[in-house]
Motif scaffolding. Structure first.
Motif, PDB file in Angstrom:
ATOM      1  N   VAL A 147       0.845  -1.204   0.000  1.00 58.64           N
ATOM      2  CA  VAL A 147       0.000   0.000   0.000  1.00 58.64           C
ATOM      3  C   VAL A 147       0.872   1.243   0.000  1.00 58.64           C
ATOM      4  O   VAL A 147       1.925   1.284   0.635  1.00 58.64           O
ATOM      5  N   THR A 148       0.436   2.256  -0.730  1.00 61.82           N
ATOM      6  CA  THR A 148       1.101   3.552  -0.672  1.00 61.82           C
ATOM      7  C   THR A 148       0.444   4.378   0.432  1.00 61.82           C
ATOM      8  O   THR A 148      -0.515   3.933   1.070  1.00 61.82           O
ATOM      9  N   VAL A 153      -5.999   6.410   0.182  1.00 62.28           N
ATOM     10  CA  VAL A 153      -5.657   5.049   0.621  1.00 62.28           C
ATOM     11  C   VAL A 153      -5.998   4.889   2.101  1.00 62.28           C
ATOM     12  O   VAL A 153      -6.454   3.819   2.539  1.00 62.28           O
ATOM     13  N   VAL A 157      -8.287   1.912   3.956  1.00 63.01           N
ATOM     14  CA  VAL A 157      -7.894   1.137   5.142  1.00 63.01           C
ATOM     15  C   VAL A 157      -8.891   1.349   6.282  1.00 63.01           C
ATOM     16  O   VAL A 157      -9.319   0.390   6.937  1.00 63.01           O
ATOM     17  N   ALA A 185       2.618   5.363   4.411  1.00 68.29           N
ATOM     18  CA  ALA A 185       2.464   3.972   3.986  1.00 68.29           C
ATOM     19  C   ALA A 185       2.725   2.987   5.123  1.00 68.29           C
ATOM     20  O   ALA A 185       2.016   1.978   5.252  1.00 68.29           O
ATOM     21  N   ALA A 189      -0.054   0.331   6.247  1.00 69.92           N
ATOM     22  CA  ALA A 189       0.249  -1.097   6.126  1.00 69.92           C
ATOM     23  C   ALA A 189      -0.024  -1.814   7.443  1.00 69.92           C
ATOM     24  O   ALA A 189      -0.660  -2.880   7.469  1.00 69.92           O
ATOM     25  N   VAL A 237      -2.264  -1.360  -3.659  1.00 69.14           N
ATOM     26  CA  VAL A 237      -3.304  -0.345  -3.481  1.00 69.14           C
ATOM     27  C   VAL A 237      -2.600   1.008  -3.458  1.00 69.14           C
ATOM     28  O   VAL A 237      -1.769   1.262  -2.584  1.00 69.14           O
TER      29      VAL A 237
END
Length: 340
Positions: A147-148, A153, A157, A185, A189, A237
């Motif tokens: 994931v970035t 994003v 999450v 990130a 994560a 993602v």
């Protein structure tokens, strides 16, 4: 044969306008509750008089309550809002919009939520909810998710339901950028891994660095281990950025920003800057996923909100072809208008 809603638009357009207006009101209340009338009017760009009248109607219908703290949705209001989302999707003809955007981008798939995040920030939340649902339909055969960072994003999450995928490893696609730790990130994560009851590894390095430092760090065993996992991800993602906005976030020099403008940089992902033709016109020295590796990733999930991101998405060249995009109506309609 014309759809029910197309007929309704022709014979009673005022009904459609009322439905769309009340949907926006309920959506804003849902996102910001409890919210005062004046602030709600500002969010909707309507006069307080109009908002007051609508609040009275919605309260009489049992869809909202007005408390001392502000307006909130009732249980019935929440139920109606969920059902109304599908109706508004059809009224706006977003299925046709989705199909056209997929054709223009030559994308693996496209999903569109109503609204424009440039006008209503709650739309990012809607993108997050939809993207999390899309990911859940694909996750069964995934072993590593990268994931970035970024707000969109983060919404994905945050919207992810608690579930159990113990065999999945989640890793950051890149190092950290900016001061907002909650959007980086590494943080995302770790949070996603906790949501899915999986495991995670972190990359405790900045997003951008000079080449000498990069060459030293890249040799470290612990860094190589995480990079190996990143470059072997089954799913990525990622958010999509406007080139100049991202250059400023990365604190590139003003001279470099002017150079990016001069070479026509429009879009940015993973530290790579693209022009209108999809060519890479600049890349930063970063530790994280490399462009040449993403062709091996089975599931690319690109998320973006706000009509100003349309040009950035169009600039991504062949990357678009392997990507499932989850975007908003504002982006989708601007992509269509730019291609006319």
């Amino acid at each position: 044969m014309e759809s029910y809603f197309e007929c309704l638009k022709k014979i009673a357009p005022e009904i459609v306008e009322i439905i769309e207006k009340r949907y926006e009101i309920l959506k804003n209340i849902s996102y910001y509750q409890p919210i005062g009338r004046r602030i709600l009017a500002e969010k909707l760009n309507l006069t307080e008089r109009i908002v007051r009248n609508e609040i009275d109607i919605l309260r009489n219908l049992g869809l909202i309550n007005v408390t001392e703290s502000g307006t909130i949705l009732t249980n019935e209001g929440e139920d109606i809002l969920e059902k109304l989302s599908n109706i508004v999707y059809d009224i706006k003809g977003l299925e046709d919009v989705k199909a056209r955007v997929k054709e223009i981008l030559k994308a693996k798939d496209v999903y569109v939520v109503p609204g424009d995040a440039d006008l209503n920030p709650y739309v990012l939340k809607e993108i997050g909810i939809l993207a999390s649902k899309v990911i859940l339909t694909l996750i069964e055969d995934v072993k590593i998710i990268a994931v970035t960072g970024g707000q969109t994003v983060k919404e994905v999450v945050d919207s992810f339901p608690t579930c159990s995928f113990k065999d999945i490893l989640v890793v950051p696609a890149r190092g950290g950028i900016g001061q907002e730790v909650e959007k980086q990130a590494n943080t995302l994560a770790a949070n996603l891994a906790k949501k899915i009851n999986g495991s995670y590894k972190l990359l405790h390095l900045p997003d951008t660095m000079d080449e000498e430092v990069y060459n030293l760090l890249i040799k470290k065993e612990e860094v190589q281990e995480v990079l190996n996992d990143i470059n072997n991800a089954d799913m990525l993602v990622f958010g999509i950025g406007n080139a100049i906005e991202m250059a400023k976030r990365r604190k590139l020099s003003q001279d470099m920003i002017e150079k990016l403008k001069k070479v026509g940089a429009i879009g940015e992902i993973f530290g790579y800057y693209f022009d209108k033709a999809g060519r890479i016109v600049y890349s930063t020295t970063t530790i994280g996923i490399k462009l040449e590796k993403i062709k091996n990733i089975k599931y690319m999930i690109g998320v973006a909100g706000g009509s100003h991101k349309a040009e950035a998405i169009l600039s991504l060249g062949e990357i678009k072809n392997n990507t499932v995009f989850v975007i908003d109506e504002g982006i989708a309609k601007r992509i269509i208008s730019l291609e006319k």
